[in-house]
Design an enzyme around this catalytic site. Structure first.
Site, PDB file in Angstrom:
ATOM      1  N   HIS A 167     -10.705 -18.848  -6.958  1.00 16.03           N
ATOM      2  CA  HIS A 167     -10.138 -17.805  -6.091  1.00 16.03           C
ATOM      3  C   HIS A 167      -9.699 -18.405  -4.754  1.00 16.03           C
ATOM      4  O   HIS A 167      -8.595 -18.122  -4.268  1.00 16.03           O
ATOM      5  CB  HIS A 167     -11.181 -16.708  -5.874  1.00 16.03           C
ATOM      6  CG  HIS A 167     -10.740 -15.626  -4.943  1.00 16.03           C
ATOM      7  ND1 HIS A 167     -10.104 -14.474  -5.374  1.00 16.03           N
ATOM      8  CD2 HIS A 167     -10.848 -15.504  -3.601  1.00 16.03           C
ATOM      9  CE1 HIS A 167      -9.835 -13.709  -4.336  1.00 16.03           C
ATOM     10  NE2 HIS A 167     -10.280 -14.309  -3.237  1.00 16.03           N
ATOM     11  N   GLU A 168     -10.546 -19.250  -4.162  1.00 17.02           N
ATOM     12  CA  GLU A 168     -10.208 -19.850  -2.871  1.00 17.02           C
ATOM     13  C   GLU A 168      -9.088 -20.877  -3.012  1.00 17.02           C
ATOM     14  O   GLU A 168      -8.223 -20.980  -2.131  1.00 17.02           O
ATOM     15  CB  GLU A 168     -11.451 -20.499  -2.253  1.00 17.02           C
ATOM     16  CG  GLU A 168     -12.611 -19.532  -1.995  1.00 17.02           C
ATOM     17  CD  GLU A 168     -12.212 -18.346  -1.123  1.00 17.02           C
ATOM     18  OE1 GLU A 168     -11.275 -18.485  -0.306  1.00 17.02           O
ATOM     19  OE2 GLU A 168     -12.834 -17.281  -1.262  1.00 17.02           O
ATOM     20  N   GLU A 187      -5.539 -10.534  -2.095  1.00 11.02           N
ATOM     21  CA  GLU A 187      -6.809 -10.710  -2.802  1.00 11.02           C
ATOM     22  C   GLU A 187      -6.632 -10.485  -4.299  1.00 11.02           C
ATOM     23  O   GLU A 187      -7.172 -11.240  -5.123  1.00 11.02           O
ATOM     24  CB  GLU A 187      -7.860  -9.746  -2.241  1.00 11.02           C
ATOM     25  CG  GLU A 187      -8.383 -10.125  -0.879  1.00 11.02           C
ATOM     26  CD  GLU A 187      -9.034 -11.498  -0.879  1.00 11.02           C
ATOM     27  OE1 GLU A 187      -9.861 -11.786  -1.775  1.00 11.02           O
ATOM     28  OE2 GLU A 187      -8.709 -12.298   0.011  1.00 11.02           O
ATOM     29  N   HIS A 200      -5.867 -19.031  -2.944  1.00 15.31           N
ATOM     30  CA  HIS A 200      -5.449 -18.688  -1.577  1.00 15.31           C
ATOM     31  C   HIS A 200      -4.721 -19.873  -0.933  1.00 15.31           C
ATOM     32  O   HIS A 200      -3.677 -19.700  -0.290  1.00 15.31           O
ATOM     33  CB  HIS A 200      -6.658 -18.329  -0.721  1.00 15.31           C
ATOM     34  CG  HIS A 200      -7.095 -16.900  -0.845  1.00 15.31           C
ATOM     35  ND1 HIS A 200      -6.221 -15.836  -0.768  1.00 15.31           N
ATOM     36  CD2 HIS A 200      -8.329 -16.350  -1.024  1.00 15.31           C
ATOM     37  CE1 HIS A 200      -6.891 -14.705  -0.896  1.00 15.31           C
ATOM     38  NE2 HIS A 200      -8.169 -14.989  -1.052  1.00 15.31           N
TER      39      HIS A 200
END
Length: 322
Positions: A146-147, A221, A150
């Protein structure tokens, strides 16, 4: 990760929808800012705002990830301290097409938290002590993916642009209301007239801009969740991690007895969607992803034991954990 043609099309549709929502929200914020400038100062106001915006984006130096991590009290993890996470992160970056692997940091906190900072060329990812201890390696892979998503999509730059629009909108609103107060005697004497619709717009402008910024944060997100699932081929891993993090969050008693215990989120990504909505979307992706896509992840996870942190964070007198 291979997917059948129809399923891959659905994933592209998810990504396209999130991308379009982000573009539309940015355009809305920029257009709304331009309208305020035009109402206050005409075409000269629009030109001034465009100049200010481009100058801020082009010349505003980004803080080094190392300095941002210092602000949060995070400690750098040397390579080899948590070898499982090192190799998992390298694997994710290779799949994401990132040439530079983010530096891992440890947040000495008993609160479960993770965030990323920086750009594709210079970035860092922080994981709290509690998150490493309580999540399984499979769940940690989902969080790291997930990071990495980003970072891959420059979300912090996008949110920085939105934050700039929001701050300029608030500044214009303040200037407009200040001009109204200064001209109040003239208004009372009937020497000047005023457009009350403009006054209403100036009052609600900061709220509208902030709501658009928060909506953009939620969109990014969702996009990061989607791309994390595509990187790992395992949407359930991130979904399980989100469930564990949600259950670990304290209630009202924690806020009374231990105020300030939580680690604050970076201000540019301060609002996240509801956890149950994110979990539902991730679970829906299970039918869209080919089961064979998770095999490389399974093979990788079998090589490692769960990473262990060799210290227990303690609360210092001035409030930090270490």
């Amino acid at each position: 990760m291979r997917t059948p043609a129809g399923e891959h099309l659905n994933l592209r549709q998810y990504a396209l929808r999130n991308g379009l929502q982000s573009v539309l929200l940015i355009l809305f914020m920029g257009g709304f800012l331009g309208v305020l400038g035009w109402l206050l100062w005409g075409s000269a106001g629009v030109v001034l705002l465009i100049f200010m915006g481009f100058s801020a984006v082009a010349f505003n130096p980004a803080l080094s990830p190392r300095w941002v991590m210092k602000l949060y009290g995070a400690k750098p993890l040397d390579r080899g301290q948590l070898p499982a996470l090192d190799q998992v992160l390298e694997w994710l970056c290779e799949r994401a097409g990132l040439e530079t692997v983010p530096r891992l940091y440890l947040i000495p906190s008993r609160v479960m938290n993770a965030f990323s900072v920086g750009t594709r060329g210079r970035s860092a990812i922080a994981l709290s002590d509690a998150m490493i201890r309580r999540l399984s390696l499979r769940e940690l892979v989902g969080v790291l993916a997930h990071e990495v998503s980003h970072i891959r999509h420059n979300d912090l730059w996008v949110m920085g642009l939105a934050d700039l629009f929001s701050r300029l909108t608030s500044l214009l609103s303040f200037v407009g209301q200040a001009l109204l107060v200064l001209n109040l005697p003239l208004l009372l004497l009937g020497l000047v007239t005023i457009n009350w619709w403009l006054i209403l717009l100036l009052v609600i402008a900061p709220v509208v801009s902030a709501l658009a910024q928060l909506a953009l944060s939620r969109t990014r997100e969702y996009a990061a969740d989607l791309n994390a699932a595509r990187l790992t081929g395992d949407p359930e891993g991130l979904a399980h991690a989100l469930d564990v993090i949600e259950q670990a969050q304290g209630g009202w008693l924690e806020h009374i007895l231990m105020p300030g215990r939580r680690v604050p989120e970076p201000s540019l990504l301060r609002t996240h969607p509801q956890t149950h909505e994110r979990v539902e979307r991730l679970n829906a992706l299970k039918q869209e992803l080919d089961e064979g896509g998770a095999l490389p992840l399974d093979a990788l996870l079998h090589r490692f034991d769960h990473p262990e942190v060799r210290h227990t964070p303690r609360r210092r007198f001035w409030g930090t954990w270490w």
